[in-house]
Design a protein around this motif. Structure first.
Motif, PDB file in Angstrom:
ATOM      1  N   GLU A   1       5.386   5.033  14.070  1.00  9.59           N
ATOM      2  CA  GLU A   1       5.664   3.629  14.407  1.00  9.59           C
ATOM      3  C   GLU A   1       4.495   2.692  14.151  1.00  9.59           C
ATOM      4  OE1 GLU A   1       7.343   3.610  18.308  1.00  9.59           O
ATOM      5  OE2 GLU A   1       9.152   4.626  17.562  1.00  9.59           O
ATOM      6  N   ALA A   2       3.251   3.198  14.325  1.00  6.82           N
ATOM      7  CA  ALA A   2       2.091   2.322  14.161  1.00  6.82           C
ATOM      8  C   ALA A   2       2.022   1.801  12.723  1.00  6.82           C
ATOM      9  CB  ALA A   2       0.819   3.080  14.515  1.00  6.82           C
ATOM     10  N   LEU A   3       2.229   2.701  11.772  1.00  6.77           N
ATOM     11  CA  LEU A   3       2.204   2.299  10.361  1.00  6.77           C
ATOM     12  C   LEU A   3       3.470   2.821   9.692  1.00  6.77           C
ATOM     13  CD1 LEU A   3      -1.491   2.939   9.241  1.00  6.77           C
ATOM     14  CD2 LEU A   3      -0.287   0.752   9.246  1.00  6.77           C
ATOM     15  N   PRO A   4       4.563   2.096   9.821  1.00  8.01           N
ATOM     16  CA  PRO A   4       5.824   2.615   9.273  1.00  8.01           C
ATOM     17  C   PRO A   4       5.702   2.918   7.778  1.00  8.01           C
ATOM     18  CG  PRO A   4       6.182   0.611  10.555  1.00  8.01           C
ATOM     19  CD  PRO A   4       4.702   0.763  10.402  1.00  8.01           C
ATOM     20  N   PRO A   5       6.089   4.121   7.374  1.00  5.12           N
ATOM     21  CA  PRO A   5       5.928   4.529   5.974  1.00  5.12           C
ATOM     22  C   PRO A   5       6.951   3.857   5.071  1.00  5.12           C
ATOM     23  CG  PRO A   5       7.138   6.182   7.164  1.00  5.12           C
ATOM     24  CD  PRO A   5       6.787   5.124   8.172  1.00  5.12           C
ATOM     25  N   GLN A   6       6.629   3.833   3.792  1.00  2.00           N
ATOM     26  CA  GLN A   6       7.595   3.340   2.796  1.00  2.00           C
ATOM     27  C   GLN A   6       7.851   4.470   1.812  1.00  2.00           C
ATOM     28  OE1 GLN A   6       6.228  -0.954   1.611  1.00  2.00           O
ATOM     29  NE2 GLN A   6       4.497   0.257   2.288  1.00  2.00           N
TER      30      GLN A   6
ATOM     31  N   ARG B   1       0.730  -0.595   4.411  1.00  2.00           N
ATOM     32  CA  ARG B   1       1.438   0.551   5.012  1.00  2.00           C
ATOM     33  C   ARG B   1       1.458   1.710   4.017  1.00  2.00           C
ATOM     34  NH1 ARG B   1       6.920  -2.190   5.849  1.00  2.00           N
ATOM     35  NH2 ARG B   1       7.597  -0.012   5.923  1.00  2.00           N
ATOM     36  N   PRO B   2       1.585   2.954   4.521  1.00  5.09           N
ATOM     37  CA  PRO B   2       1.586   4.110   3.614  1.00  5.09           C
ATOM     38  C   PRO B   2       2.753   4.073   2.622  1.00  5.09           C
ATOM     39  CG  PRO B   2       1.402   4.810   5.911  1.00  5.09           C
ATOM     40  CD  PRO B   2       1.714   3.358   5.937  1.00  5.09           C
ATOM     41  N   ILE B   3       2.510   4.657   1.454  1.00  4.35           N
ATOM     42  CA  ILE B   3       3.537   4.700   0.403  1.00  4.35           C
ATOM     43  C   ILE B   3       3.709   6.144  -0.071  1.00  4.35           C
ATOM     44  CG2 ILE B   3       4.043   4.036  -2.002  1.00  4.35           C
ATOM     45  CD1 ILE B   3       2.740   1.329  -1.403  1.00  4.35           C
ATOM     46  N   TYR B   4       4.936   6.592  -0.101  1.00  5.44           N
ATOM     47  CA  TYR B   4       5.273   7.923  -0.624  1.00  5.44           C
ATOM     48  C   TYR B   4       6.201   7.688  -1.823  1.00  5.44           C
ATOM     49  CZ  TYR B   4       3.427   9.251   3.869  1.00  5.44           C
ATOM     50  OH  TYR B   4       2.593   9.395   4.958  1.00  5.44           O
ATOM     51  N   LEU B   5       5.673   7.934  -3.000  1.00  2.76           N
ATOM     52  CA  LEU B   5       6.404   7.600  -4.228  1.00  2.76           C
ATOM     53  C   LEU B   5       7.060   8.841  -4.842  1.00  2.76           C
ATOM     54  CD1 LEU B   5       6.959   5.475  -6.566  1.00  2.76           C
ATOM     55  CD2 LEU B   5       4.807   6.292  -7.579  1.00  2.76           C
ATOM     56  N   PHE B   6       8.324   8.706  -5.198  1.00  2.00           N
ATOM     57  CA  PHE B   6       9.067   9.753  -5.909  1.00  2.00           C
ATOM     58  C   PHE B   6       9.697   9.110  -7.138  1.00  2.00           C
ATOM     59  CE2 PHE B   6       8.901  11.048  -1.511  1.00  2.00           C
ATOM     60  CZ  PHE B   6       8.725  12.418  -1.552  1.00  2.00           C
ATOM     61  N   SER B   7      10.220   9.941  -8.044  1.00  5.05           N
ATOM     62  CA  SER B   7      10.858   9.371  -9.231  1.00  5.05           C
ATOM     63  C   SER B   7      12.273   9.910  -9.419  1.00  5.05           C
ATOM     64  CB  SER B   7      10.043   9.722 -10.479  1.00  5.05           C
ATOM     65  OG  SER B   7      10.716   9.243 -11.617  1.00  5.05           O
TER      66      SER B   7
ATOM     67  N   PRO C   1      -7.807   4.632   4.834  1.00 10.17           N
ATOM     68  CA  PRO C   1      -7.163   5.858   5.346  1.00 10.17           C
ATOM     69  C   PRO C   1      -5.665   5.882   5.060  1.00 10.17           C
ATOM     70  CG  PRO C   1      -7.558   4.311   7.135  1.00 10.17           C
ATOM     71  CD  PRO C   1      -8.089   3.652   5.884  1.00 10.17           C
ATOM     72  N   LEU C   2      -5.148   4.793   4.470  1.00  5.22           N
ATOM     73  CA  LEU C   2      -3.705   4.741   4.229  1.00  5.22           C
ATOM     74  C   LEU C   2      -3.271   5.808   3.240  1.00  5.22           C
ATOM     75  CD1 LEU C   2      -2.800   0.977   3.899  1.00  5.22           C
ATOM     76  CD2 LEU C   2      -2.275   2.533   5.762  1.00  5.22           C
ATOM     77  N   ALA C   3      -2.135   6.385   3.508  1.00  3.89           N
ATOM     78  CA  ALA C   3      -1.638   7.435   2.603  1.00  3.89           C
ATOM     79  C   ALA C   3      -0.943   6.814   1.399  1.00  3.89           C
ATOM     80  CB  ALA C   3      -0.661   8.316   3.365  1.00  3.89           C
ATOM     81  N   PHE C   4      -1.278   7.338   0.242  1.00  5.77           N
ATOM     82  CA  PHE C   4      -0.465   7.064  -0.945  1.00  5.77           C
ATOM     83  C   PHE C   4      -0.245   8.407  -1.624  1.00  5.77           C
ATOM     84  CE2 PHE C   4      -0.452   6.006  -5.655  1.00  5.77           C
ATOM     85  CZ  PHE C   4       0.927   5.886  -5.689  1.00  5.77           C
ATOM     86  N   GLU C   5       0.986   8.859  -1.616  1.00  9.49           N
ATOM     87  CA  GLU C   5       1.308  10.134  -2.267  1.00  9.49           C
ATOM     88  C   GLU C   5       2.250   9.851  -3.415  1.00  9.49           C
ATOM     89  OE1 GLU C   5       2.943  12.965   0.468  1.00  9.49           O
ATOM     90  OE2 GLU C   5       1.177  12.868   1.783  1.00  9.49           O
ATOM     91  N   ALA C   6       1.873  10.319  -4.610  1.00  6.85           N
ATOM     92  CA  ALA C   6       2.732  10.135  -5.783  1.00  6.85           C
ATOM     93  C   ALA C   6       3.308  11.495  -6.163  1.00  6.85           C
ATOM     94  CB  ALA C   6       1.924   9.560  -6.935  1.00  6.85           C
ATOM     95  N   HIS C   7       4.617  11.638  -6.089  1.00  5.10           N
ATOM     96  CA  HIS C   7       5.279  12.903  -6.425  1.00  5.10           C
ATOM     97  C   HIS C   7       6.011  12.721  -7.756  1.00  5.10           C
ATOM     98  CE1 HIS C   7       4.549  14.479  -2.372  1.00  5.10           C
ATOM     99  NE2 HIS C   7       4.835  13.249  -1.956  1.00  5.10           N
ATOM    100  N   ASP C   8       5.466  13.344  -8.781  1.00  7.83           N
ATOM    101  CA  ASP C   8       6.109  13.260 -10.104  1.00  7.83           C
ATOM    102  C   ASP C   8       7.305  14.209 -10.089  1.00  7.83           C
ATOM    103  OD1 ASP C   8       6.976  13.597 -12.662  1.00  7.83           O
ATOM    104  OD2 ASP C   8       5.010  13.960 -13.540  1.00  7.83           O
ATOM    105  N   THR C   9       8.488  13.642  -9.906  1.00  4.91           N
ATOM    106  CA  THR C   9       9.699  14.464  -9.790  1.00  4.91           C
ATOM    107  C   THR C   9      10.627  14.254 -11.000  1.00  4.91           C
ATOM    108  OG1 THR C   9      10.558  12.711  -8.351  1.00  4.91           O
ATOM    109  CG2 THR C   9       9.668  14.667  -7.270  1.00  4.91           C
TER     110      THR C   9
END
Ligand code: SF4
Length: 297
Positions: free
Chosen positions: A117-122, A161-167, A193-201
């Motif tokens: 909740e503190a940093l809602p992910p995207q 806010r954190p970003i979790y990227l998929f394709s 410290p923000l998360a950025f994860e890139a998932h090459d899918t």
């Protein structure tokens, strides 16, 4: 004139599997398919002639119980399975295993972060909004995932806010990589410290075809790319062919060959025919057969 068909073009294994399922199940009774079984109008028409009935979501909600419905390779959101259960519909799930695995990964990511909740992910999907596969992927996140198709849409994201990227599986690897770089550059503080994860899918059944297809395009004077107008994979692969050989033309059927294109082919020494992962072999053969009947000079 030498006419050749690219041996690496045509249905990928996910589409082949869905079409084989349709053909098998059509022998056992009436069969509906939720959406076009493949983004190729000619192949859809062939299967409809064999009895397959294409339906949409509204139809699904009104089908009698025990109706038999095929889910195509693109996959579906959880709501489709829920509707089918409610209505007592028998599903034949031909979701491609590659898509299924991607759905599972996105759902796991959503479940792991949905209560931050503190940093809602995207959860961000690099893909085409409204595409069947993308609808299925968004469904794994309770439709909270943000879909972006290019860097111009980065304004849809909140970089605090954190970003979790998929394709989406059929997007281009280069496009994905350039999007990753563009997102990284928005995080101005690199120690953030923000998360950025890139998932090459991206599906390698598509990505690995690019180099082979471009080599084929270069070997020919003229390239006839056969694909469905609704297929995003066809659009991506066509553009790669065009890059390798500017004399590349998009056709969705043999009948679309104009007089001027036929004349251009007549004047060429080598004509290459290729297609997308949704292009049936028989359609490329029809184009070849039409050209073969042209008297050469
Ligand atoms: S392109 Fe890849 S992910 Fe899509 S249906 Fe074919 S094999 Fe499956």
């Amino acid at each position: 004139m030498i006419i050749s068909i690219d041996s690496n073009s045509g249905f990928c294994f996910g589409v082949t599997r869905a079409i084989n399922t349709a053909q098998t199940e059509l022998r056992n009774g009436a069969l509906y398919c939720l959406g076009d079984i493949v983004h190729n109008g000619q192949e859809v028409a062939r299967l409809e002639e064999a009895g397959l009935q294409t339906i949409d979501y509204d139809d699904l909600r009104t089908l009698p119980s025990h109706s038999r419905v095929l889910l195509r390779a693109h996959g579906e959101p959880p709501s489709t399975y829920w509707i089918a259960r409610q209505r007592g519909i028998q599903l034949f799930d031909a979701t491609c295993p590659v898509v299924k695995k991607l759905q599972d990964r996105i759902r796991a990511c959503y479940e792991a972060h949905k209560n931050d909740e503190a940093l809602p992910p995207q959860i961000v999907i690099y893909g085409k909004a409204g595409h069947a596969e993308v609808i299925g992927l968004q469904g794994q996140t309770n439709n909270t995932a943000i879909v972006i198709e290019n860097e111009a849409q980065l304004n849809l994201l909140d970089f605090s806010r954190p970003i979790y990227l998929f394709s989406q599986t059929t997007k281009s690897v280069e496009g994905f990589q350039s999007l990753v770089e563009a997102i990284k550059s928005q995080f101005t503080d690199h120690n953030s410290p923000l998360a950025f994860e890139a998932h090459d899918t991206i599906c390698r059944n598509v990505a690995n075809r690019v180099a082979q297809l471009q080599a084929f395009a270069r070997e020919n004077d003229i390239v006839l790319f056969v694909g469905g107008t609704k297929s995003s994979n066809a659009r991506v692969l066509f553009n790669h062919c065009l890059e390798a050989n500017p004399n590349t033309y998009f056709l969705s059927s043999a009948e679309e060959m104009s007089e001027s294109l036929i004349n251009e082919c007549r004047a060429a020494e080598r004509v290459g025919i290729c297609g997308a992962t949704s292009t049936p072999q028989w359609l490329m053969e029809k184009v070849r057969d039409k050209l073969s009947l042209i008297p050469s000079f």
